[in-house]
Design an enzyme around this catalytic site. Structure first.
Site, short mmCIF file in Angstrom:
data_model
loop_
_atom_site.label_atom_id
_atom_site.label_comp_id
_atom_site.label_asym_id
_atom_site.label_seq_id
_atom_site.Cartn_x
_atom_site.Cartn_y
_atom_site.Cartn_z
CE LYS A 175 -2.49 -1.63 3.51
NZ LYS A 175 -3.20 -2.05 4.35
N GLY A 196 -2.22 -5.69 8.99
CA GLY A 196 -2.99 -6.82 8.91
C GLY A 196 -2.11 -7.83 8.41
N GLY A 214 -4.01 0.44 9.22
CA GLY A 214 -3.94 1.98 8.67
C GLY A 214 -3.94 2.55 9.88
#
Ligand code: ADP
Ligand code: MG
Length: 393
Positions: A197, A348, A371
């Site tokens: 990400k 995660g 996040g």
């Protein structure tokens, strides 16, 4: 300091609306893969039961669009029952006269879990009418959902605005550990960043340049940085929008005399190869895709980790879900676990990887946030925690 559940007095008979984070990872068939988040929410629930409160729990699971059976919290109520060793009632609605009646008939120490709050579109819209309706069923609001405290939703933010409130024990613990790690790090402080990400995570690197001593970058994140340095990355996953930011961060680190290390060898596959054999290279050619860090990089990163006083790790070093590409992540997990450093892992996939390496008992702190953890590290706070009342001294 935020007011904690432990600061609340006369809880006997009070209806507590507790926002927990039961957003557990599910596999394709909807089976729960890991219960870390549920387990970490138990102390607050137990505490409230012990105080004789009536505990009404709200949570979300997944990103459902309307009702979806696989996102139902029903199966969580069964797990809670085992963990708490007490009956846990379940309501398949979050609002409405039946819910109100159900709560009215609760006895002291009872626990009622409401269905997935994201089955209602008002939740993510932070609809205040929806929040006020839920708030009218309770006396106090407790936020123990650290992993979703970076999003202003009705049950995480709205409820706190309209009810007297406090944070739960998990939020308190996460906040304390992460604040301490960023404000008083044991040195050398080594930050490890990887995963995929990149646009979400790249900003946090600036914060790590400020606070950490050494930053190790692996995973897909590494290729955007290699591009910024003009190193060939072939067909590896990169984020062109982030190359400039990556380049700024490299410069910023240089100016501050901080060390950023990038992989020096790679496990690759050839883009159109029929059989995807495991191949290790130092330099990537045009049709190569980087899937994991190579053995020289593992050694180089490992040496930094072994010297560290504190480690924060987010993001796997490769596609650890596949056997061929898990070595970098799993080997580093072992080095982190065996180092003398205070170690924190968040995210995660990162936590799943630690469990895959069977190292979870040797990591000092596994954060329940993904996040949210990164956002907290970046800003030192989260919006749904900020909104909670301060401790009265
Ligand atoms: P976390 O959940 O810990 O925050 P991310 O979600 O950012 O971590 O990243 C995890 C994902 O990144 C995994 O699915 C992993 O397969 C993927 N990944 C890691 N390295 C690469 C790579 N070189 N190319 C593509 N994907 C990668
Ligand atoms: Mg992830």
């Amino acid at each position: 300091m935020k007011r904690s559940v432990k600061d609340l007095v006369n809880l006997k008979g009070k209806v507590i609306l507790l926002r927990a984070d039961f957003n557990v990872p599910l596999d394709g068939a909807g089976r729960i893969m890991d219960l870390n988040r549920v387990n970490e929410s138990i102390p607050t629930i137990k505490y409230l039961i012990g105080q004789g409160a009536k505990v009404v729990i709200l949570s979300h699971l997944g990103r459902p669009k309307g009702y979806e059976i696989r996102a139902s919290l029903w199966q969580i109520s069964l797990i809670l029952m085992k963990r708490l060793n007490t009956k846990v009632y379940f309501s398949n609605k979050v609002i409405g006269p039946e819910v109100k009646e159900r709560i009215r008939s609760m006895k002291n120490g009872d626990v009622l879990l409401l269905e997935n709050v994201r089955f209602y579109e008002e939740e993510t819209a932070c609809d205040m009418k929806f929040a006020r309706e839920i708030a009218s069923y309770g006396d106090l609001y407790v936020n123990d959902a650290f992993g979703c405290s970076h999003r202003k939703h009705a049950s995480t933010y709205g409820l706190a605005r309209v009810l007297p409130n406090a944070v739960g024990l998990l939020v308190e613990k996460e906040t304390m550990v992460l604040t301490d790690a960023m404000e008083n790090p044991k040195r050398p402080f080594v930050a490890i960043i990887g995963g995929v990400k990149v646009p979400d995570k790249i900003k946090i690197l600036k914060k790590f340049v400020d606070v950490a001593d050494t930053i190790l970058i692996g995973g897909a994140m590494a290729y955007t940085f290699m591009l910024a340095k003009g190193i060939a990355v072939g067909e590896s996953l990169t984020y062109l929008d982030c190359v400039q930011v990556a380049s700024d961060i490299l410069q910023y680190a240089k100016d501050k005399g901080k060390k950023i290390l990038l992989p020096i060898d790679h496990v690759i596959v050839h883009k159109n190869a029929q059989r995807q054999r495991k191949v290790v290279v130092d330099n990537m050619e045009e049709d190569m895709m980087g899937m994991d860090i190579g053995p020289k990089t593992i050694k180089m990163f490992g040496e930094e980790i072994a010297r560290a006083g504190q480690i924060i790790w987010n993001g796997p070093m490769g596609l650890y879900e596949q056997d061929k590409f898990k070595e970098g992540t799993l080997k580093l997990a072992e080095v982190v676990a065996n180092s003398k450093a205070y170690s924190i892992v968040g995210g995660g996939d990162s936590v799943s990887a630690i469990k895959l390496a069977k190292c979870e008992d040797k990591i000092n702190f596994l954060s329940t946030g993904g996040g949210a953890t990164l956002k907290f590290i970046e800003d030192g706070s989260l919006c749904c925690i900020d909104v909670i009342q301060e401790k009265i001294r």
